[in-house]
Write an enzyme that holds these catalytic residues in place. Structure first.
Site, PDB file in Angstrom:
ATOM      1  N   LYS A 133       0.843  -1.186   0.000  1.00  0.00           N
ATOM      2  CA  LYS A 133       0.000   0.000   0.000  1.00  0.00           C
ATOM      3  C   LYS A 133       0.879   1.236   0.000  1.00  0.00           C
ATOM      4  O   LYS A 133       1.996   1.131   0.525  1.00  0.00           O
ATOM      5  CB  LYS A 133      -0.976  -0.005   1.179  1.00  0.00           C
ATOM      6  CG  LYS A 133      -0.428  -0.298   2.573  1.00  0.00           C
ATOM      7  CD  LYS A 133       0.705   0.455   3.180  1.00  0.00           C
ATOM      8  CE  LYS A 133       0.683   1.909   3.380  1.00  0.00           C
ATOM      9  NZ  LYS A 133       1.902   2.443   4.069  1.00  0.00           N
ATOM     10  N   TYR A 220      -5.020   3.594   5.406  1.00  0.00           N
ATOM     11  CA  TYR A 220      -5.587   2.698   6.428  1.00  0.00           C
ATOM     12  C   TYR A 220      -6.885   3.269   6.990  1.00  0.00           C
ATOM     13  O   TYR A 220      -7.779   2.525   7.389  1.00  0.00           O
ATOM     14  CB  TYR A 220      -4.601   2.534   7.589  1.00  0.00           C
ATOM     15  CG  TYR A 220      -3.384   1.719   7.258  1.00  0.00           C
ATOM     16  CD1 TYR A 220      -3.467   0.333   7.112  1.00  0.00           C
ATOM     17  CD2 TYR A 220      -2.140   2.318   7.106  1.00  0.00           C
ATOM     18  CE1 TYR A 220      -2.342  -0.416   6.824  1.00  0.00           C
ATOM     19  CE2 TYR A 220      -1.010   1.567   6.821  1.00  0.00           C
ATOM     20  CZ  TYR A 220      -1.118   0.202   6.675  1.00  0.00           C
ATOM     21  OH  TYR A 220      -0.014  -0.541   6.395  1.00  0.00           O
TER      22      TYR A 220
END
Ligand code: NAD
Length: 368
Positions: A133, A220
C-alpha cells in the site's frame, strides 16, 4: 511460466467456467498441503525486513528470491534466508525472473511511485504479485495494473495486513452486522512524528511518494471506514493543515484532515499526520460504540465497545497475511476482492478525491 502461474492462467482463460459448469471446483484437485509459495521480495528496505521475518516463520511461504539495487545487501539476505544465488536480481535484470521456475510470486515493497512499474513487469514475467500500500500513485494507475495482471493471467493482491488481523476484523463484523445498529460516524486517524526524518528520504519526495501522510497512513483510515460501514463513500471534503516544519514539508503535506460521506448517511472523519502521534479507530452506532486504540500499527491492539473491553490474540500480521494469500494461490483459487487489486483501486479513488478536495477547497464526488 511456473506451474502456479500457468495454473492460474489456465483457470482465468476458461477452465474456471468449465469446472463450475461441471459442478466441480478447481481447488478440489489442487491440494496445497506441504507446498510453499516461493516469494521474491523487490526492494529490501525497512518493511521488506518485517515481511521477510514474517515469511520466515510462515507455514506456506518462503523468501525464495530478492530484487535489490544495493549489491551489498545480496550476500547478507542470501545468508540470512538461504536464498539461492540464481534467485537474486537487480532492477535492470529483473525481467529475467520470467525464466525462473523457483519464483511463484513477486512482492513489491518499493517506494510508491515504483509499484506500478514493478507490478506490470512481474505480471509480464507471469508471476503473481503482492504490491504494498498505497497500491499506486492514483486510481487510473491501479486500473492499468489490474488489467495487466488479468492479461497475463496472474493474481494481484495488495499488502493489506489488517484484513487478516482479528481486532480489525471484529470492527468490520460489529459494523457490517450492525451489532450496535447502523453506524453513523467513524473516526479513523493515524499519525506519527516524522521530524527526525532524513530530509532526503523518499517519503518527503512527491515524485517518489505521491504525497505525504495521506498516501502512507491515510489509506488505512479510508480502509477502516469502508470495512466498518461495508459501503463506498460518495463524496470527500478535505483540508491540508498548516505546515509547521517548512524545511521538511514543502513537496508533500505534513498533515491532512478529511470527511467522507456514505450512501447510508454515515460520515467518516479522519486525520493523517507526520506531526503528531495518533492510532485510533472509533465507531458510533445508533445503540452503542466500538473502538480500537492502538488500531492500525503492528499491535498489540486494545479494543472496547460501549459494553466493555474485548481482546484477541496478538498475531504476526506479516506472517498471517502472507500465509492466507498463499493458501488461496496454492489452492488455485481466485483471491477474494477484499485483498485483490480492486480493493487498492477503491482506496486510491478515495485518496484521489481527498487530494482534489484539499487542493480545490471544494467537496468532491467519488464516481464509479
Ligand atoms: P524504505 O525506504 O525502508 O525501503 C525502500 C526500498 O526501496 C529500499 O530498499 C530502497 O533501497 C529501495 N529503492 C529503490 N529505488 C529507490 C529510490 N529511487 N528511492 C528510494 N528507495 C529506493 O521504505 P519502506 O518503509 O520499506 O516502504 C516501502 C513500501 O512499503 C512503501 O510503499 C510503503 O508504503 C510500504 N509499507 C507498508 C507497510 C505496511 O504495514 N503494510 C509498512 C511500511 C511500509
Amino acid at each position: 511460466m511456473t506451474n502456479l502461474s500457468r495454473r492460474s492462467f489456465i483457470g482465468k482463460m476458461g477452465l474456471v467456467a468449465g469446472a463450475s459448469a461441471m459442478g466441480t471446483s478447481l481447488t478440489a484437485f489442487k491440494p496445497f498441503e506441504g507446498k510453499r509459495l516461493n516469494i521474491a521480495l523487490v526492494g529490501l528496505g525497512r518493511y521488506a525486513g518485517y515481511l521477510a521475518e514474517g515469511i520466515a516463520v510462515s507455514e506456506y511461504c518462503k523468501v525464495a528470491g530478492i530484487v535489490t539495487g544495493t549489491p551489498s545487501k545480496e550476500s547478507i539476505w542470501a545468508k540470512k534466508y538461504g536464498i539461492d544465488k540464481k534467485n537474486i536480481y537487480n532492477y535492470e535484470n529483473f525481467d529475467k525472473i520470467a525464466e525462473n521456475p523457483d519464483i511463484d510470486l513477486v512482492y513489491v515493497v518499493l517506494p510508491n511511485s515504483m509499484h506500478k512499474e514493478f507490478t506490470i513487469r512481474a505480471a509480464r514475467a507471469k508471476k503473481h504479485v503482492i504490491v504494498e500500500k498505497p497500491m499506486a500513485l492514483n486510481a487510473i494507475d491501479c486500473l492499468e495494473m489490474i488489467r495487466e495482471c488479468q492479461k497475463a493471467g496472474v493474481q494481484l493482491a495488495v499488502g493489506y495486513r489488517l484484513h487478516y488481523e482479528p481486532y480489525n476484523m471484529e470492527l468490520k463484523r460489529l459494523g457490517q452486522e450492525k451489532v450496535f445498529g447502523q453506524v453513523r460516524l467513524v473516526q479513523a486517524s493515524l499519525g506519527y512524528g516524522m521530524y527526525d526524518i532524513d530530509p532526503s528520504d523518499w517519503h518527503l519526495n512527491k515524485e517518489l511518494s505521491g504525497g505525504g501522510p495521506l498516501m502512507n497512513l491515510g489509506v488505512y483510515c479510508t480502509q477502516a471506514s469502508r470495512y466498518i460501514l461495508g459501503e463506498e463513500p460518495i463524496s470527500a471534503s478535505a483540508e491540508f493543515a498548516p505546515v509547521i516544519r517548512k524545511d521538511l514539508f514543502y513537496e508533500v503535506e505534513e498533515s491532512i484532515s478529511w470527511q467522507l460521506h456514505f450512501p447510508s448517511g454515515a460520515v467518516a472523519t479522519s486525520t493523517s499526520s507526520y506531526n503528531c502521534s495518533i492510532d485510533r479507530v472509533y465507531a458510533a452506532a445508533e445503540n452503542g460504540t466500538f473502538e480500537l486504540s492502538p488500531a492500525i500499527s503492528y499491535g498489540p491492539f486494545k479494543g472496547r465497545t460501549s459494553k466493555g473491553e474485548f481482546s484477541f490474540p496478538t498475531i504476526n500480521q506479516q506472517q498471517t497475511q502472507c500465509d492466507e494469500i498463499a493458501k488461496i494461490i496454492l489452492a488455485g483459487k481466485e483471491l477474494p476482492n477484499h485483498i485483490a487489486g480492486i480493493e487498492g483501486y477503491k482506496d486510491m479513488r478515495v485518496l484521489d478525491a481527498i487530494y482534489q478536495s484539499a487542493q480545490t477547497g471544494r467537496k468532491v464526488k467519488i464516481g464509479e
